[in-house]
Write a protein that holds these residues in place. Structure first.
Motif, mmCIF file in Angstrom:
data_model
loop_
_atom_site.group_PDB
_atom_site.id
_atom_site.type_symbol
_atom_site.label_atom_id
_atom_site.label_comp_id
_atom_site.label_asym_id
_atom_site.label_seq_id
_atom_site.Cartn_x
_atom_site.Cartn_y
_atom_site.Cartn_z
ATOM 1 N N GLU A 141 12.442 5.064 -22.957
ATOM 2 C CA GLU A 141 11.626 6.658 -22.882
ATOM 3 C C GLU A 141 10.352 6.043 -22.623
ATOM 4 N N GLU A 142 10.294 5.416 -22.548
ATOM 5 C CA GLU A 142 8.067 4.842 -21.525
ATOM 6 C C GLU A 142 8.139 4.975 -20.301
ATOM 7 N N ALA A 143 9.896 4.272 -20.107
ATOM 8 C CA ALA A 143 9.692 4.720 -18.330
ATOM 9 C C ALA A 143 9.517 6.651 -17.579
ATOM 10 N N ILE A 144 11.174 6.959 -18.655
ATOM 11 C CA ILE A 144 10.927 8.403 -18.483
ATOM 12 C C ILE A 144 9.758 9.267 -18.874
ATOM 13 N N SER A 145 8.885 8.266 -19.252
ATOM 14 C CA SER A 145 8.428 9.366 -19.966
ATOM 15 C C SER A 145 6.577 9.260 -19.421
ATOM 16 N N ALA A 146 6.256 7.885 -18.692
ATOM 17 C CA ALA A 146 5.468 7.936 -17.429
ATOM 18 C C ALA A 146 6.048 8.560 -16.255
ATOM 19 N N SER A 147 7.223 8.788 -16.053
ATOM 20 C CA SER A 147 8.195 9.237 -14.427
ATOM 21 C C SER A 147 7.291 11.074 -15.315
ATOM 22 N N ILE A 148 7.373 11.294 -16.243
ATOM 23 C CA ILE A 148 7.551 12.919 -16.219
ATOM 24 C C ILE A 148 5.581 12.833 -15.682
ATOM 25 N N ILE A 149 5.405 12.373 -16.514
ATOM 26 C CA ILE A 149 3.450 12.656 -16.299
ATOM 27 C C ILE A 149 3.453 12.438 -14.585
ATOM 28 N N ALA A 150 3.864 11.644 -13.889
ATOM 29 C CA ALA A 150 3.622 11.211 -12.379
ATOM 30 C C ALA A 150 4.495 12.085 -11.585
ATOM 31 N N GLY A 151 5.151 13.475 -12.043
ATOM 32 C CA GLY A 151 5.916 14.063 -11.852
ATOM 33 C C GLY A 151 7.125 13.441 -10.427
ATOM 34 N N THR A 152 7.173 12.062 -11.136
ATOM 35 C CA THR A 152 8.302 11.234 -10.520
ATOM 36 C C THR A 152 9.597 11.741 -10.760
ATOM 37 N N SER A 153 10.367 12.000 -11.855
ATOM 38 C CA SER A 153 11.143 12.103 -12.638
ATOM 39 C C SER A 153 12.401 11.938 -11.394
ATOM 40 N N ALA A 154 13.834 11.344 -12.263
ATOM 41 C CA ALA A 154 14.781 12.280 -11.435
ATOM 42 C C ALA A 154 15.317 13.449 -12.092
ATOM 43 N N CYS A 155 16.057 14.322 -11.207
ATOM 44 C CA CYS A 155 16.368 15.394 -11.604
ATOM 45 C C CYS A 155 17.338 15.794 -13.051
ATOM 46 N N LEU A 156 18.301 14.526 -13.227
ATOM 47 C CA LEU A 156 18.815 14.931 -14.459
ATOM 48 C C LEU A 156 18.730 13.009 -15.273
ATOM 49 N N VAL A 157 18.681 12.279 -15.998
ATOM 50 C CA VAL A 157 18.584 11.753 -16.776
ATOM 51 C C VAL A 157 19.710 10.891 -18.090
ATOM 52 N N PHE A 158 20.512 10.944 -17.612
ATOM 53 C CA PHE A 158 21.903 10.704 -18.251
ATOM 54 C C PHE A 158 21.760 9.514 -19.245
ATOM 55 N N ASN A 159 20.459 9.468 -20.508
ATOM 56 C CA ASN A 159 20.044 8.532 -20.952
ATOM 57 C C ASN A 159 18.886 8.541 -22.078
ATOM 58 N N THR A 160 18.835 10.111 -22.444
ATOM 59 C CA THR A 160 17.690 10.507 -23.004
ATOM 60 C C THR A 160 18.319 10.568 -24.477
ATOM 61 N N SER A 161 16.767 10.303 -24.792
ATOM 62 C CA SER A 161 17.075 9.923 -26.604
ATOM 63 C C SER A 161 16.877 11.048 -27.602
ATOM 64 N N PRO A 162 17.293 11.659 -28.288
ATOM 65 C CA PRO A 162 17.253 13.176 -28.787
ATOM 66 C C PRO A 162 15.828 13.472 -29.633
ATOM 67 N N ALA A 163 15.083 11.513 -29.822
ATOM 68 C CA ALA A 163 14.325 11.484 -30.676
ATOM 69 C C ALA A 163 12.775 12.035 -30.079
ATOM 70 N N ALA A 164 13.000 11.583 -28.619
ATOM 71 C CA ALA A 164 12.135 11.931 -27.517
ATOM 72 C C ALA A 164 12.173 12.901 -26.932
ATOM 73 N N VAL A 165 13.564 13.758 -27.837
ATOM 74 C CA VAL A 165 13.668 15.284 -26.234
ATOM 75 C C VAL A 165 11.610 15.999 -26.909
ATOM 76 N N PRO A 166 11.683 16.568 -28.170
ATOM 77 C CA PRO A 166 10.098 17.152 -28.517
ATOM 78 C C PRO A 166 9.607 16.290 -27.816
ATOM 79 N N THR A 167 8.894 15.192 -27.481
ATOM 80 C CA THR A 167 8.084 15.051 -26.618
ATOM 81 C C THR A 167 7.853 15.179 -24.936
ATOM 82 N N PHE A 168 9.214 15.119 -24.937
ATOM 83 C CA PHE A 168 9.243 15.876 -23.619
ATOM 84 C C PHE A 168 9.005 17.062 -22.871
#
Lengths: 315, 309, 431
Positions: free
Chosen positions: C81-108
């Protein structure tokens, strides 16, 4: 912050007769070179330190969270509300208390041990290189690696408890709310000691032999010499060591994060930076984390000033 | 010159304990030759005990990384049942060579920047007068007070989003490029050099740059080595920052790829604890080896601060 | 000194103010939704999942050479989640992440990092067709899907048959159904010296640890309620209290250690049981002879009781410029054929209601997995509410204090956690 901050010898900078004339008297000598030499560092500080720091302070006065680029969300000015949250959060108080516990153990231990070891290493002895390297090994090794080893050594079913047998503490070292923070303090002392030994070794080089000779003529034994010559002689280094130890302690993160399972047990080893990490990165509240960080920096400043007063007594 | 300030020993009665402060020397002491004294023995005992405490965890790490099974009990400190399995597990999971190369590039970049720019700044702060010197010095202290974690997030956003340095060696190095602690050490060291050392050169019209590299630097060797070692371990062991900056696995330095290997231990290796320790060794051994190599250059007893009080 | 510092700060602030920023732009949604082209996807770093992912991507690339997909593992630290959250902020996320925790979805979501899948013309219809009623728990508060519920790992009790035998227990009919049976069995395991611990969940303070001790037991005891229901904390009741008291007993009698094990306690034979999902079977198959039973309850467990899903979703991130390709790939990767391959390769359960009938031959060949598949029809999820991570952290802090270290009664801890979580829910409601 440190001794002989501006205690330049009187000669310094008064300009030399030969060249003072050249510089119309007003510009002090070396000024252009000095400014030039410092420029790269100054630029570095602006871009890597000042900009993010100002940004952080700005964040701490707004309700703010990071979003994907190009999207706009309101970040209303909330005045001191983040700071109020910081000061009313019971865990924050606990974290600062923990840091104080840490400092009370770590700083005297670090100063004492590193000075004694440096003095011992400063003599002509055999295997000096080996001994020095030994004290340096933990310092150059990554925290992550050493924490793993300590968990094996001090786990409830670990090496040390096997050695102690029935004398082992219960609950064990790292999950005992009274022992967890002291354990971290000892761990950090152990890990950082090599660096401080080195600082002291450099400082010991600057104590002239004749001071020791004079002391021994006055009939001082080695212990007495240590206290009357060595300790005052390395006072500037002592201030430095104390302040570095304080800064290290205040910025504690990886040890509580890894060694005691996230500041456990029950927050008895939580540290401010760990809280910043939890709030800022895990829970997406960078505003709270920023305010906490600002408070932490103020705290470090105050403690460092106090330490400086303390170590420089008698000067 | 003043290599090691070994206080001359007051001449002692063989029976009287050396530590007794009352022991009166009858005459200036002759240098004792090859006489084992209790004080000296105490010194060795102290140093050896210390060395044991400092080296044991390291030894434990090394042994544990080679054992087929790793547990917490006493037997695990005994090197039996050794195998290289833990290391081959790591090498299978991450490309060690590539990670080491990335760590190396990042670390060397930081060392070069710190040496060049840090020496310049340290020398200027100690020996030159210019407007704003006090301010720069105050900033230098402040920089060291602020926990890096406080700036990590904003800095990350700036570096990756605004300076566009994601997945880039420059982005990895940037926060560490000039180590403020090293600058501070340089300054402290140059402060101890009296002005008179440089006066003559200045009168001859030598430029400050020349003075720094020809006169000051050769005398600053201990400070330089201290600073290099101190600087080296930062980027080498740093995890959080490069972890944030790198998104491509081919750019990850060793600390980061090891961490992802360790987070994924379960189910891939038969002895996770051993693999953990092996990973720790892979990270630690280059650092320790480098230090030991370095060590030979400056612990020879002729550390020459060039200054005598 | 202080005046100097203040002065220095002032100078720096001015300089900092002049350092302008040229922010990355985000893709325009309307054009991105129709755009096709190369994309990047991230997979979890579970070895079997990577194996499946690489094969899936290879198949896709063969059929769509003009829309090349690059797969790589999530740059993972302690949690992804830390890595994904960081990539969102920087605009460098992948198109799809096949390992997204539902607990983190509201934050994302709050960070504007996710593309609502419901905005695709066939978005909702596809998700409903694939997962049926199982998908309902994954809707966000605005009624849209920001994640595709992809696969679950229903949490059950795995036990080491060899250690049970060593303790003189019947390894094929373990007495683990009710709390009192479970405690009796645990005492036998530990006191006979067969294992150091009966069960060894991590006692650390991480926000996600309740998912492996409290939450599965609570799901079973409460008949499938979430931690938060209808915007209020809903666990401070007899069911929740029984669960807490049960775990407290395990810790108090030292059947579960208060210290994290540095390594894998089940694999090392230090613990006789563990609460895990089916992914672990493949992981332990060479080292431990395992049996599986449902999580115990006060009255006795059953094969159809609810448990925690430990689900991971697939989500699309707003940094993606070729969203039409990403959506097609998402459907391709979760098709019936690919789900079958995924099950075959990893042993994890695709989110389909007709799992056991659709892939009957697989479960016939692998009976151990059948128990998990039964449970997969009754899984519950973490509540999809804003502030999810804060809520779990608040819960965990009270849990460690009372249940693990016994410094407070478990009832008091639950009611304290409950009121704190209500406070958090109100705060987020007001934002």
């Amino acid at each position: 912050m440190t001794v002989n901050l501006e205690s330049a010898p009187a000669v310094r900078g008064s300009g030399t007769p030969a060249r003072a004339a050249a510089s119309a008297g007003r510009r002090r000598f070396g000024s252009r070179a000095g400014a030039l030499f410092v420029t790269p560092y100054a630029l570095f500080v602006v871009f890597v330190f000042a900009v993010p720091l100002v940004y952080t302070v700005w964040i701490s006065f707004h309700r703010f969270y990071f979003t994907a680029p190009g999207t706009h969300v309101d970040s209303p000015w909330v005045g001191l509300s983040n700071y109020r949250d910081v000061f009313t959060d019971p865990v924050v108080g606990q974290a600062f208390l923990n840091i104080l516990v840490f400092l009370v153990i770590n700083v005297p231990l670090t100063v004492g041990l590193s000075l004694v070891l440096a003095t011992a290493l400063n003599a002509k002895i055999r295997f000096r290189s080996f001994f020095r390297a030994a004290y340096y090994v933990p310092y150059v090794t990554a925290s992550v690696a050493l924490v793993a080893v300590w968990q094996f050594l001090f786990g409830s079913d670990g090496f040390v408890n096997h050695l102690l047998g029935p004398l082992a503490p219960n609950p064990s070292w790292l999950v005992n709310s009274h022992l967890a923070m002291p354990m971290i303090a000892v761990f950090v002392t152990w890990k950082q000691l090599g660096f401080f030994v080195m600082l002291y070794l450099a400082a010991l080089q600057n104590i002239g032999n004749e001071l020791y000779e004079a002391a021994s003529v006055d009939g001082a034994g080695r212990i007495r010499q240590f206290f009357t010559v060595t300790v005052p002689g390395v006072r500037p280094a002592t201030t430095l060591v104390a302040i570095y130890a304080i800064i290290t302690g205040a910025n504690l993160f990886s040890e509580p994060y890894l060694l005691t399972g996230g500041g456990g047990p029950d927050n008895s080893s939580v540290s401010p930076v760990l809280l910043m990490y939890q709030k800022g990165i895990e829970q997406a509240h960078p505003d709270f984390a920023a305010a906490l960080g600002v408070v932490l920096v103020a705290f470090v400043l105050v403690v460092s000033l106090a330490a400086r007063k303390f170590t420089e007594r008698g000067n | 010159m003043t290599a090691s300030a070994k206080p001359p020993q007051p001449q002692l009665q063989p029976q009287s304990p050396p530590q007794s402060p009352q022991s009166q020397p009858q005459a200036p002491a002759p240098r004792p030759r090859r006489r084992v004294r209790p004080g000296r023995i105490a010194q060795y005992v102290l140093l050896s005990l210390g060395a044991l405490v400092f080296l044991f965890p390291f030894y434990y790490m090394l042994v544990g990384s080679f054992r087929g099974t790793t547990a917490g009990d006493l037997s695990s400190a005994v090197p039996t049942g050794l195998t290289g399995g833990n290391y081959s597990a790591i090498n299978g999971a991450i490309s060690l060579g590539r990670s080491l190369l990335n760590s190396g590039i990042m670390t060397i970049g930081v060392l070069v920047c710190t040496l060049v720019f840090g020496l310049l700044a340290g020398y200027a702060l100690a020996q030159l007068r210019f407007r704003g010197r006090g301010t720069v010095f105050a900033v230098l202290l402040l920089v060291q007070m602020v926990p890096f974690q406080l700036l990590t997030l904003p800095l990350y956003v700036l570096v990756v989003r605004d300076y566009g340095l994601g997945d880039n060696y420059l982005g990895m190095m940037l926060p560490f490029a000039i180590n403020s602690t090293a600058v501070f050490l340089f300054r402290q060291f140059f402060l101890t050099m009296p002005q008179s050392l440089f006066e003559a050169a200045r009168i001859d019209g030598a430029s400050e740059l020349r003075i720094l590299f020809r006169i000051a630097l050769p005398m600053a060797r201990p400070a330089v080595l201290t600073a290099l070692l101190l600087t080296f371990i930062g980027p080498w062991n740093e995890f959080l920052w490069p972890f944030l900056v790198t998104k491509k696995s081919t750019m990850e330095p060793l600390a980061v790829s090891l961490a992802s290997f360790l987070s994924n231990l379960q189910g891939t290796v038969s002895n996770p604890a051993g693999a953990l320790l092996a990973g720790a060794c892979v990270l630690a051994v280059p650092a320790v080896a480098l230090f030991v190599l370095f060590q030979r250059h400056f612990t020879s007893t002729d550390i020459d601060s060039g200054v005598k009080g | 000194m202080l005046r100097r510092t203040a002065y220095a700060l002032l100078v720096l602030a001015t300089l900092a103010g002049t350092a302008t920023a040229c922010a990355r732009t985000s893709p325009d949604a309307a054009t991105a939704d129709r755009a096709r082209g190369p994309i990047t996807i991230w997979l979890s770093n579970n070895a079997q999942e990577v194996q499946w992912g690489d094969a899936m991507v290879a198949a896709w690339n063969k059929a769509h050479p003009d829309q090349h997909v690059t797969a790589q593992q999530i740059p993972a630290g302690k949690t992804s989640e830390e890595a994904i959250s960081a990539s969102i902020i920087a605009g460098t996320s992948a198109c799809l992440v096949f390992n997204t925790s539902p607990a983190a979805v509201p934050t994302f979501q709050k960070q504007n990092g996710l593309v609502p899948l419901s905005d695709f013309p066939d978005g909702d219809a596809y998700i409903a067709r694939r997962s049926g009623a199982l998908a309902d728990q994954y809707r966000s508060t605005d009624g849209k899907f920001y994640q595709l519920p992809w696969k679950s790992n229903p949490v059950m009790i795995l036990y080491n048959k060899k250690l049970f035998g060593k303790a003189g227990l019947d390894p094929n009919h373990p007495q683990l159904s009710t709390y009192s049976q479970f405690l009796r069995t645990s005492r036998k395991l530990v006191r006979s010296g067969a294992a150091q611990a009966a069960i060894w969940p991590s006692p650390s303070s991480d926000f996600f640890q309740p998912w492996y001790d409290f939450y599965p037991a609570f799901a079973a005891a409460s008949g499938g309620r979430q931690l938060v229901e209808n915007g209020r904390a809903d666990f401070d009741d007899p069911a929740g209290r029984q669960v807490a008291a049960f775990w407290r007993e395990l810790y108090a009698e030292k059947l579960a250690p208060q210290e994290a094990y540095p390594g894998d306690s089940l694999a090392d034979g230090k613990a006789a049981m563990a609460t895990v999902g089916p992914w672990a079977i493949a992981a332990y198959k060479d080292s431990v002879d395992l049996g599986v039973v449902p999580v115990p309850t006060a009255k006795g467990s059953s094969a159809t009781e609810p448990t925690f899903s430990d689900e991971k979703s697939a989500a699309m991130f707003s940094a993606c410029r070729n969203r039409a390709t990403a959506w097609d790939l998402l459907k391709f990767a979760t098709s019936s054929a690919e789900d079958g391959r995924f099950l075959q390769t990893t042993g994890q359960m695709p989110m389909r209601e007709d799992l056991t009938t659709r892939y009957a031959s697989y479960f016939k060949a692998n009976p151990t997995y059948k128990a998990f598949a039964e449970q997969a029809r009754h899984v519950i999820e973490v509540p999809n509410v804003p502030g999810s991570v804060d809520i779990w952290q608040a819960f965990r802090d009270d849990w460690t204090k009372s249940v693990i270290f016994g410094r407070e009664s478990t009832d008091a801890a639950l009611s304290d956690a409950s009121s704190q979580i209500d406070k958090l829910l109100n705060e987020y409601e007001g934002q």
